[in-house]
Each structure stands twice: as C-alpha cells, then as structure tokens.
Enzyme design. Structure first.
Site, PDB file in Angstrom:
ATOM      1  N   LYS A 196      37.648  44.043  55.440  1.00 28.16           N
ATOM      2  CA  LYS A 196      37.849  42.810  55.739  1.00 28.16           C
ATOM      3  C   LYS A 196      37.224  42.434  57.387  1.00 28.16           C
ATOM      4  O   LYS A 196      37.699  43.297  58.179  1.00 28.16           O
ATOM      5  CB  LYS A 196      39.482  42.499  56.036  1.00 28.16           C
ATOM      6  CG  LYS A 196      39.796  41.031  56.451  1.00 28.16           C
ATOM      7  CD  LYS A 196      41.037  40.843  56.326  1.00 28.16           C
ATOM      8  CE  LYS A 196      41.658  39.319  56.703  1.00 28.16           C
ATOM      9  NZ  LYS A 196      42.989  39.086  56.938  1.00 28.16           N
ATOM     10  N   LYS A 249      35.683  41.201  51.981  1.00 33.97           N
ATOM     11  CA  LYS A 249      36.202  39.711  52.471  1.00 33.97           C
ATOM     12  C   LYS A 249      35.351  39.597  53.919  1.00 33.97           C
ATOM     13  O   LYS A 249      35.484  40.323  54.600  1.00 33.97           O
ATOM     14  CB  LYS A 249      37.571  39.672  52.732  1.00 33.97           C
ATOM     15  CG  LYS A 249      37.882  38.028  53.169  1.00 33.97           C
ATOM     16  CD  LYS A 249      39.390  38.191  53.302  1.00 33.97           C
ATOM     17  CE  LYS A 249      39.901  36.624  54.058  1.00 33.97           C
ATOM     18  NZ  LYS A 249      41.415  36.651  54.058  1.00 33.97           N
TER      19      LYS A 249
HETATM   20 ZN   LIG Z   1      46.900  38.799  58.982  1.00 30.71          ZN
END
Ligand SMILES: [Zn+2]
Length: 327
Positions: A196, A249
């Site tokens: 992420k 992501k």
């Molecule tokens: Zn968070």
C-alpha cells in the site's frame, strides 16, 4: 515468420474471432465493492468527487449489499465511519461498533455475499493515523499490533468472511493470524494490503471516511511510490506471516507491481482501484472527454491482465451491469 506470411490482423477481423482469442476475462464475480458505513448517516450522503458513492446508514448499507449481491458482485469491503473517535481508536474493536453492526446486518440479509472488513485504526483515531502515537508523534508499530488483532477478531466475531488489514504496520499479519487462531477463528482468511503506497490518489476516500491525518502524512509507514522491489518483499513477508491473499493499492499506476507480486507469491492477488482513480474517470466522463463505460471496462480488464484475481472498485455496480448487458 514475419509479414506477409504473418498477418496479425487475421484474428481481429470479427467480433467472434476476437472473442475466440481473448486472453483476459472480466466478470462481476471478480469484483469487490467498497462501502462506507457511517454511524451518524441518515440514508445516503453524497461524497465530494465520487458521484455514485455515498456514506451509508446501516439500513442503506444493507440495501446497497442487496444490490451488489443481485448484480453478482463477489464481495463488499466495509469501512466504518464512527460517531466518536479517540486517541487509540477504540471504536475499531467495539462489539457494537459501526462495522461490526454492519457485518451482522449484511450477513443476515445476504448470507451468500462475502463481507470483507478493512482492519485499521485511522477512521477511529482522533489524530487520523493508522496506529497509536508515541510522544514524538510517530506511529508506535508494536503497540499498534495488539489493537489491530483485537479489531480483526471483533470483525470475525461479527461474522466477517475475510479480514483485510490496511495499516502497513510491520508484523500485523502474523499478529492478526495468531489472535484469530487463538480465539477460534482459524478459518477466517486474511487479505493483506501488502503493498500500500503513500499515494496522491486517496484524496476523495479521506473525505468519505473522515480519515485524513490531522498532522503529518503516512509516509512513515505506507510505501514510497518509487519502490517496486520493496513491494515484492512486503508481499513475501505477508505470505510468511500467513496472508491468504495479498493486495496492491492503488492499481492504475501500479500494474507492474500487480504482475510482479503475482509472479513472486503465487497467492491470489487483489488490486484496489482507489477513490482518486474513480474520481478521474467520473470527472472526465462528466465533462464529455471519455466514454465512461468503455473506459471503466478497459481499466478493469487491464488490472485483470496485469494479474489481479480480484479488483476492489467503486465502479463495481456499473461494471457488473454493463457486463450483464454484454453477455
Ligand atoms: Zn489506516
């Protein structure tokens, strides 16, 4: 064997031929719809920059889940927007918390629909960071692990089918796995937000979830968008700690990493087509610059082609409708 013996256009001559040799399929059953369930919402409240996505009351969330299930969408991914926040984000693991209540209500109404829960503290902390803070304002990794594990167990207790930690603390997948197993939830899979990135594409989400940090940013724990090898290392560590699925992501600017993580791990891979990516398409389509339907289906197909088994996307309902019309 090159031109003129080889003519690549031969297999592009008709829709039937193109269909015969199409390498990548996109189906509603591969999509996951994110939903924002807000404790204080009455009905559905619009979110700036994200037309078609709303902050939902509990009843509206159940209705949205029914729509998703009817469209053949595989899963919903729940984010909670609590009425109260505190320093430690204690609303995240409350038995009667907003997400826990939503899981129970949706599972009761739609037992076949997979309910996935985002596991993080940032929607629940008054400072908006993804973990508890030290005196110097940095996030205390190890002290946060126990709270995340407690949160994941509370989601499993409510009936979540998968838990999805998104905090980017080191060691959280292992900590969550251990706690789930210890509490009798050895069958609850973990979808780890493994890679992420600290991305500029999360803007509209932070308004939606009310989770913008009140100071600083998340670059101390989320990944540097410049780093690809590190993304693969993150995914491999999560595999070692017991992740069942891994995620990249955002999605659109990270197709190389979806492919790399897929090759390196062999696990099912999810790609998160994030709020800013959604907002760009919506804005361009509203201005008449893009054919929304064609652009969305092209984007989602490209993520499948990159190696995503599952795509988390705010376009899920529209895409499912369009795919049903095509078939
Ligand atoms: Zn968070």
């Amino acid at each position: 064997m090159a031109f003129p013996k080889t003519r690549m256009r031969r297999l592009r001559a008709s829709a039937a031929l193109r269909g015969l040799v199409r390498e990548t399929q996109l189906q509603a059953g591969q999509l996951m719809l994110p939903m924002f369930v807000a404790e204080t919402a009455t009905g559905s409240e619009p979110i700036a920059g994200m037309p078609g996505v709303e902050r939902l009351s509990l009843a509206a969330a159940v209705e949205e889940a029914r729509e998703a299930a009817d469209l053949g969408i595989a899963a919903v991914l729940l984010f909670g927007v609590p009425a109260q926040k505190d320093e430690h984000g204690s609303g995240a693991w409350e038995e009667e918390g907003v997400v826990q209540a939503a899981v129970r209500a949706i599972k009761q109404a739609q037992p076949e629909l997979l309910v996935v829960t985002d596991v993080c503290l940032c929607e629940y902390t008054d400072h908006g960071h993804c973990g508890v803070l030290r005196d110097d304002g940095t996030v205390d990794n190890d002290a946060t692990l126990e709270l995340l594990a407690r949160t994941a167990v509370s989601h499993a207790q409510a009936g979540a089918d998968l838990v999805a930690p998104s905090d980017m603390m080191d060691g959280r997948v292992g900590a969550i796995r251990e706690e789930l197993d210890g509490e009798g939830y050895s069958q609850t899979p973990i979808l780890a937000y493994s890679a992420k990135f600290a991305s500029a594409f999360y803007g509209p989400f932070r308004d939606a979830a009310g989770s913008a940090p009140s100071f600083g940013d998340r670059r101390g724990y989320q990944m540097d968008p410049a780093n690809g090898r590190e993304a693969v290392r993150e995914a491999l560590l999560d595999v070692e700690e017991g992740a069942d699925m891994v995620m990249v992501k955002p999605a659109l600017a990270y197709g190389d990493l979806i492919a790399a993580v897929r090759r390196a791990t062999g696990l099912p891979v999810a790609a998160y087509n994030v709020s800013g990516e959604y907002a760009m398409v919506k804005a361009a389509a509203a201005a008449g610059h893009l054919d929304e339907r064609a652009a969305v289906l092209e984007i989602l197909t490209s993520l499948r082609r990159a190696g995503a088994d599952t795509i988390v996307t705010y376009h899920a309902k529209d895409a499912a409708r369009w795919l049903a019309e095509q078939s």
